[in-house]
Design a protein around this motif. Sequence first.
Motif, PDB file in Angstrom:
ATOM      1  N   GLU A   1       0.486  -1.295  -0.380  1.00 14.38           N
ATOM      2  CA  GLU A   1       0.016   0.458   0.345  1.00 14.38           C
ATOM      3  C   GLU A   1       0.998   1.695   0.044  1.00 14.38           C
ATOM      4  O   GLU A   1       0.330   2.272  -0.529  1.00 14.38           O
ATOM      5  CB  GLU A   1      -1.278  -0.295   0.951  1.00 14.38           C
ATOM      6  CG  GLU A   1      -1.925  -1.344   1.019  1.00 14.38           C
ATOM      7  CD  GLU A   1      -2.719  -1.262   2.166  1.00 14.38           C
ATOM      8  OE1 GLU A   1      -4.002  -2.034   2.211  1.00 14.38           O
ATOM      9  OE2 GLU A   1      -1.983  -1.049   3.442  1.00 14.38           O
ATOM     10  N   ILE A   2       2.212   1.135   1.086  1.00 18.85           N
ATOM     11  CA  ILE A   2       2.910   1.988   0.431  1.00 18.85           C
ATOM     12  C   ILE A   2       3.475   2.604  -0.555  1.00 18.85           C
ATOM     13  O   ILE A   2       3.449   3.319  -1.384  1.00 18.85           O
ATOM     14  CB  ILE A   2       4.283   2.075   1.781  1.00 18.85           C
ATOM     15  CG1 ILE A   2       3.179   2.227   3.231  1.00 18.85           C
ATOM     16  CG2 ILE A   2       5.085   3.375   1.388  1.00 18.85           C
ATOM     17  CD1 ILE A   2       4.086   1.788   4.450  1.00 18.85           C
ATOM     18  N   PHE A   3       3.658   1.868  -1.322  1.00 20.05           N
ATOM     19  CA  PHE A   3       4.943   1.448  -2.402  1.00 20.05           C
ATOM     20  C   PHE A   3       3.608   2.101  -3.830  1.00 20.05           C
ATOM     21  O   PHE A   3       3.960   3.328  -4.765  1.00 20.05           O
ATOM     22  CB  PHE A   3       5.126  -0.014  -3.151  1.00 20.05           C
ATOM     23  CG  PHE A   3       5.540   0.444  -4.420  1.00 20.05           C
ATOM     24  CD1 PHE A   3       6.508   1.239  -5.003  1.00 20.05           C
ATOM     25  CD2 PHE A   3       4.476  -0.002  -5.479  1.00 20.05           C
ATOM     26  CE1 PHE A   3       7.057   1.509  -5.737  1.00 20.05           C
ATOM     27  CE2 PHE A   3       5.595   0.004  -6.925  1.00 20.05           C
ATOM     28  CZ  PHE A   3       6.422  -0.445  -7.418  1.00 20.05           C
ATOM     29  N   LEU A   4       2.289   1.366  -3.246  1.00 26.23           N
ATOM     30  CA  LEU A   4       1.464   2.145  -4.168  1.00 26.23           C
ATOM     31  C   LEU A   4       0.822   3.735  -4.290  1.00 26.23           C
ATOM     32  O   LEU A   4      -0.169   4.609  -5.296  1.00 26.23           O
ATOM     33  CB  LEU A   4       0.015   1.024  -4.382  1.00 26.23           C
ATOM     34  CG  LEU A   4      -0.037  -0.212  -5.277  1.00 26.23           C
ATOM     35  CD1 LEU A   4      -0.871  -0.925  -4.563  1.00 26.23           C
ATOM     36  CD2 LEU A   4       0.873  -0.428  -6.677  1.00 26.23           C
TER      37      LEU A   4
ATOM     38  N   GLU B   1      11.783   7.848  -4.035  1.00 23.34           N
ATOM     39  CA  GLU B   1      10.891   6.622  -2.721  1.00 23.34           C
ATOM     40  C   GLU B   1      10.567   5.803  -2.854  1.00 23.34           C
ATOM     41  O   GLU B   1      10.965   4.917  -2.533  1.00 23.34           O
ATOM     42  CB  GLU B   1      10.352   8.098  -2.009  1.00 23.34           C
ATOM     43  CG  GLU B   1      11.494   9.090  -1.920  1.00 23.34           C
ATOM     44  CD  GLU B   1      11.172  10.298  -0.530  1.00 23.34           C
ATOM     45  OE1 GLU B   1       9.415  10.572  -0.607  1.00 23.34           O
ATOM     46  OE2 GLU B   1      11.460  11.822  -0.844  1.00 23.34           O
ATOM     47  N   GLY B   2       9.735   5.719  -3.918  1.00 24.69           N
ATOM     48  CA  GLY B   2       9.215   4.691  -3.812  1.00 24.69           C
ATOM     49  C   GLY B   2       9.532   3.566  -4.195  1.00 24.69           C
ATOM     50  O   GLY B   2       9.801   2.094  -3.984  1.00 24.69           O
ATOM     51  N   LEU B   3      10.794   3.313  -5.243  1.00 26.27           N
ATOM     52  CA  LEU B   3      11.214   2.468  -6.549  1.00 26.27           C
ATOM     53  C   LEU B   3      11.994   2.165  -5.214  1.00 26.27           C
ATOM     54  O   LEU B   3      12.549   1.225  -4.349  1.00 26.27           O
ATOM     55  CB  LEU B   3      12.000   2.815  -7.220  1.00 26.27           C
ATOM     56  CG  LEU B   3      11.252   3.422  -8.469  1.00 26.27           C
ATOM     57  CD1 LEU B   3      12.002   3.728  -9.459  1.00 26.27           C
ATOM     58  CD2 LEU B   3      10.725   1.930  -9.056  1.00 26.27           C
ATOM     59  N   TYR B   4      12.623   2.496  -3.904  1.00 24.80           N
ATOM     60  CA  TYR B   4      14.040   2.562  -2.959  1.00 24.80           C
ATOM     61  C   TYR B   4      13.308   1.832  -2.050  1.00 24.80           C
ATOM     62  O   TYR B   4      13.880   1.271  -1.589  1.00 24.80           O
ATOM     63  CB  TYR B   4      14.281   4.436  -2.379  1.00 24.80           C
ATOM     64  CG  TYR B   4      14.751   3.805  -1.047  1.00 24.80           C
ATOM     65  CD1 TYR B   4      16.730   3.189  -1.438  1.00 24.80           C
ATOM     66  CD2 TYR B   4      14.304   3.388   0.493  1.00 24.80           C
ATOM     67  CE1 TYR B   4      17.249   2.912  -0.056  1.00 24.80           C
ATOM     68  CE2 TYR B   4      15.426   3.706   1.356  1.00 24.80           C
ATOM     69  CZ  TYR B   4      17.221   3.168   1.058  1.00 24.80           C
ATOM     70  OH  TYR B   4      17.631   2.642   1.771  1.00 24.80           O
ATOM     71  N   TRP B   5      11.590   2.150  -1.767  1.00 29.68           N
ATOM     72  CA  TRP B   5      10.740   1.873  -0.585  1.00 29.68           C
ATOM     73  C   TRP B   5      10.673   0.443  -0.876  1.00 29.68           C
ATOM     74  O   TRP B   5      10.643  -0.552  -0.651  1.00 29.68           O
ATOM     75  CB  TRP B   5       9.856   2.175  -0.416  1.00 29.68           C
ATOM     76  CG  TRP B   5       8.504   1.233   0.252  1.00 29.68           C
ATOM     77  CD1 TRP B   5       7.575   1.010   0.285  1.00 29.68           C
ATOM     78  CD2 TRP B   5       8.502   1.727   2.113  1.00 29.68           C
ATOM     79  NE1 TRP B   5       7.071   0.270   1.349  1.00 29.68           N
ATOM     80  CE2 TRP B   5       7.968   0.817   2.748  1.00 29.68           C
ATOM     81  CE3 TRP B   5       9.485   2.796   2.826  1.00 29.68           C
ATOM     82  CZ2 TRP B   5       7.370   0.703   3.754  1.00 29.68           C
ATOM     83  CZ3 TRP B   5       9.773   2.331   4.124  1.00 29.68           C
ATOM     84  CH2 TRP B   5       8.173   1.255   4.910  1.00 29.68           C
ATOM     85  N   ARG B   6      10.422   0.120  -2.198  1.00 35.69           N
ATOM     86  CA  ARG B   6      10.072  -0.883  -2.368  1.00 35.69           C
ATOM     87  C   ARG B   6      11.544  -1.857  -3.184  1.00 35.69           C
ATOM     88  O   ARG B   6      10.861  -3.619  -2.439  1.00 35.69           O
ATOM     89  CB  ARG B   6       9.252  -0.892  -4.544  1.00 35.69           C
ATOM     90  CG  ARG B   6       8.420  -2.100  -4.561  1.00 35.69           C
ATOM     91  CD  ARG B   6       9.101  -2.666  -5.701  1.00 35.69           C
ATOM     92  NE  ARG B   6       9.923  -2.594  -6.906  1.00 35.69           N
ATOM     93  CZ  ARG B   6      10.072  -1.431  -7.713  1.00 35.69           C
ATOM     94  NH1 ARG B   6       9.378  -1.555  -9.009  1.00 35.69           N
ATOM     95  NH2 ARG B   6      11.269  -1.653  -8.498  1.00 35.69           N
ATOM     96  N   ASN B   7      12.470  -1.641  -3.219  1.00 37.38           N
ATOM     97  CA  ASN B   7      13.670  -2.285  -3.455  1.00 37.38           C
ATOM     98  C   ASN B   7      14.513  -2.961  -1.904  1.00 37.38           C
ATOM     99  O   ASN B   7      14.609  -3.824  -1.555  1.00 37.38           O
ATOM    100  CB  ASN B   7      14.501  -1.681  -4.593  1.00 37.38           C
ATOM    101  CG  ASN B   7      14.622  -1.293  -5.844  1.00 37.38           C
ATOM    102  OD1 ASN B   7      13.443  -2.411  -6.075  1.00 37.38           O
ATOM    103  ND2 ASN B   7      14.842  -0.454  -6.350  1.00 37.38           N
ATOM    104  N   GLU B   8      14.514  -2.206  -0.772  1.00 34.44           N
ATOM    105  CA  GLU B   8      14.492  -2.170   0.444  1.00 34.44           C
ATOM    106  C   GLU B   8      13.520  -2.418   1.029  1.00 34.44           C
ATOM    107  O   GLU B   8      14.353  -3.506   2.030  1.00 34.44           O
ATOM    108  CB  GLU B   8      14.737  -0.568   0.829  1.00 34.44           C
ATOM    109  CG  GLU B   8      16.560  -0.078   0.016  1.00 34.44           C
ATOM    110  CD  GLU B   8      17.647  -0.536   0.367  1.00 34.44           C
ATOM    111  OE1 GLU B   8      17.596  -0.910   1.301  1.00 34.44           O
ATOM    112  OE2 GLU B   8      17.919  -0.886  -0.958  1.00 34.44           O
TER     113      GLU B   8
END
Length: 74
Positions: free
Chosen positions: A5-8, A32-39
Amino acid sequence: MTNVEIFLDYQDKWSEAFCNEDFVKYEKSAQEGLYWRNENFTKSDWEELIAQSHGRAKYEYTKMMNEKFPNNKN
């Protein structure tokens, strides 16, 4: 909120930029979204994202998940 949900939410903010022609403002959200998803994504997070996706996005997310969590059955 779940990791998905945070990534979306990041992704929604980024896609709004194309509607509002405010791309520079939301470019940071995309990163930030890509970083969040990858980490932060676990395998179950990836599976949840894939379940909510369609078409090309589903294919790309499946490919990324398989790269991050290879299925080693040797």
